[in-house]
Design a protein around this motif. Structure first.
Motif: not given
Length: 464
Positions: A177, A189, A192, A292-294, A407-409
């Protein structure tokens, strides 16, 4: 660059793009109630075990650990929210502080024969970063494919020339990102971030935890170690924890790395044996949990809240950045109220003053709720670990703050069993011995300047 400077960069970008406040943490009670009715299942390198063996494994865990809710309920919940299985036959080894972790990482890089997958938040252009760079280039030169993912914000202070040298040597380098929207290969993003720290060698061993690639980790946190090798640049020693795992569960961490590479639209990877046949290496039961945020909700957050909620005897948490939400605070005080010994080991100072005082703003309520709070002395605490009821343990990259949960992986390993938990408990005790307990009376008598800083810092909690 310090954590606070990186966070200020993020905060400015977040505010400017009006992206903050979009995500929220899940209603954990509803999710946990929905998932806890299931049965935990185990897998080997060859796949799921039979129902008979599954029941025998669970019975043996309960025999050696006591009849604990955390075994039945927690394992079932983790299984329901994550597609990563509980894998048998692994060898998990604790790595305390940077010196031990770097020695293990250097050894893995030197011994690699097929590929190296490295994912990190920070890789600095200092002596430690240069040593990693040299070893990775040497590995690439002998035919080992090296694939590197680094975070754009985490690497904001690292010259582009550092990564260009690696690329010219044949290393596949991917910036996670990019800060520059013109460099983004998909939606921009900026909020992220890739906070994971993973080193996977030949698909057979993995090292993960809280340690970035930087000189600040080169000194040990024990008094004797600090005397033998003082911290770099005369600074303070950093206290951190990583975990090295060999065995079938490494494939689950490999999947997480490759998913990130694909999501970030990295260049096609060289054809290598990323998923070799893996034989049992030990007796540890391990689950890989990546967030993840996903995801619809943070898998690690829900796992931790449930583990605390299912605890019957002890909840021992050690964490670097403590900016809890209401549900985490309630889980901790509820556990203490039902007679569980809840101990938090937190920093006595930090590389982020905002985070430090935002966390301290919650001390009064936690102390009133029966939670024991200790602050680690003599080193900057950066570890992210937990051991619960002497049987459920986790080591990883996840802080107890909003940024990690939303917000983080992030990536953690959950290890089941009393033998490994005994090692975790011994490590917790060593940190406890080097910590100062915060008593309700001492906290009530703290200086006014601390109270003011806490009041100001807590309003930034969502951005930290």
């Amino acid at each position: 660059m310090s954590r606070i400077r990186r966070n200020l960069v993020l905060a400015g970008l977040l505010i400017g793009s009006a992206l903050t406040g979009c995500a929220t943490l899940p209603d954990t009670d509803a999710l946990i109630d929905r998932h806890n009715a299931q049965t935990a299942n185990f897998e080997t390198a060859r796949g799921p075990v039979s129902a008979k063996r599954n029941a025998a494994i669970l019975a043996e865990l309960q025999r050696t650990s006591g009849k604990l809710d955390i075994l039945d309920k927690q394992m079932a919940l983790e299984q329901a929210i994550s597609d990563s299985p509980l894998v048998l036959g692994n060898k998990a080894s604790l790595l305390q502080d940077g010196a031990a972790t770097y020695a293990a990482m250097f050894g893995a890089i030197r011994q690699a024969k097929d590929h190296i997958n490295l994912e990190t938040y920070i890789i600095e252009d200092d002596a430690t970063g240069q040593e990693f760079s040299d070893l990775l280039q040497q590995a690439q030169a002998r035919g080992v494919q090296v694939n590197l993912i680094y975070d754009s914000v985490g690497g904001i202070n690292t010259p582009k020339a550092f990564f260009e040298r690696l690329s010219k040597a044949g290393v596949a380098v991917l910036e996670f990102n990019p800060i520059n929207p013109l460099s983004a290969k998909g939606p921009w993003q900026i909020y992220n971030r890739d906070h994971r720290k993973l080193l996977i060698a030949d698909g057979r061993s993995v090292i993960l935890g809280g340690i970035n690639i930087s000189n600040v980790y080169t000194s040990g946190s024990a008094v004797l170690e600090r005397l033998i090798k003082p911290p770099a640049d005369g600074g303070v020693a950093w206290r951190d924890t990583d975990l090295q795992i060999e065995g079938p569960v490494v494939a689950e961490f490999q999947k997480l790395f490759l998913q990130t590479w694909e999501k970030q639209k990295g260049p096609p990877l060289a054809a290598k044996d990323y998923f070799p046949k893996l034989a049992p290496q030990g007796k540890d039961i391990v689950r890989a949990i990546g967030s993840t945020p996903d995801d619809p909700y943070s898998l690690i957050y829900l796992t931790l809240i449930s583990a605390i909620g299912n605890a019957e005897k002890t909840v021992h948490l050690t964490n670097a950045y403590f900016v809890p939400d209401v549900q985490l605070l309630k889980a901790l005080t509820d556990a203490a109220a039902r007679g569980v010994q809840v101990q938090l080991i937190l920093p006595s100072h930090s590389d982020s003053e905002l985070v430090f005082h935002a966390g301290r703003a919650h001390y009064a309520g936690l102390l009133a709720g029966g939670v024991q709070i200790y602050e680690r002395q003599g080193a900057l605490l950066h570890a992210k670990t937990a051991v619960i009821d002497g049987v459920w343990s986790t080591v990883g990259s996840t802080n107890l703050d909003w940024r990690s949960f939303l917000d983080n992986d992030e990536v953690n390993a959950v290890v089941l069993g009393r033998e490994f938990a005994t090692q975790m408990q011994a490590m917790h005790q060593r940190d406890l011995d080097a910590s100062q307990r915060i008593t309700p009376q001492a906290w009530a008598d703290r200086p006014l300047q601390f109270r003011v800083k806490e009041w100001l810092a807590q309003h930034w909690g969502r951005l930290l």
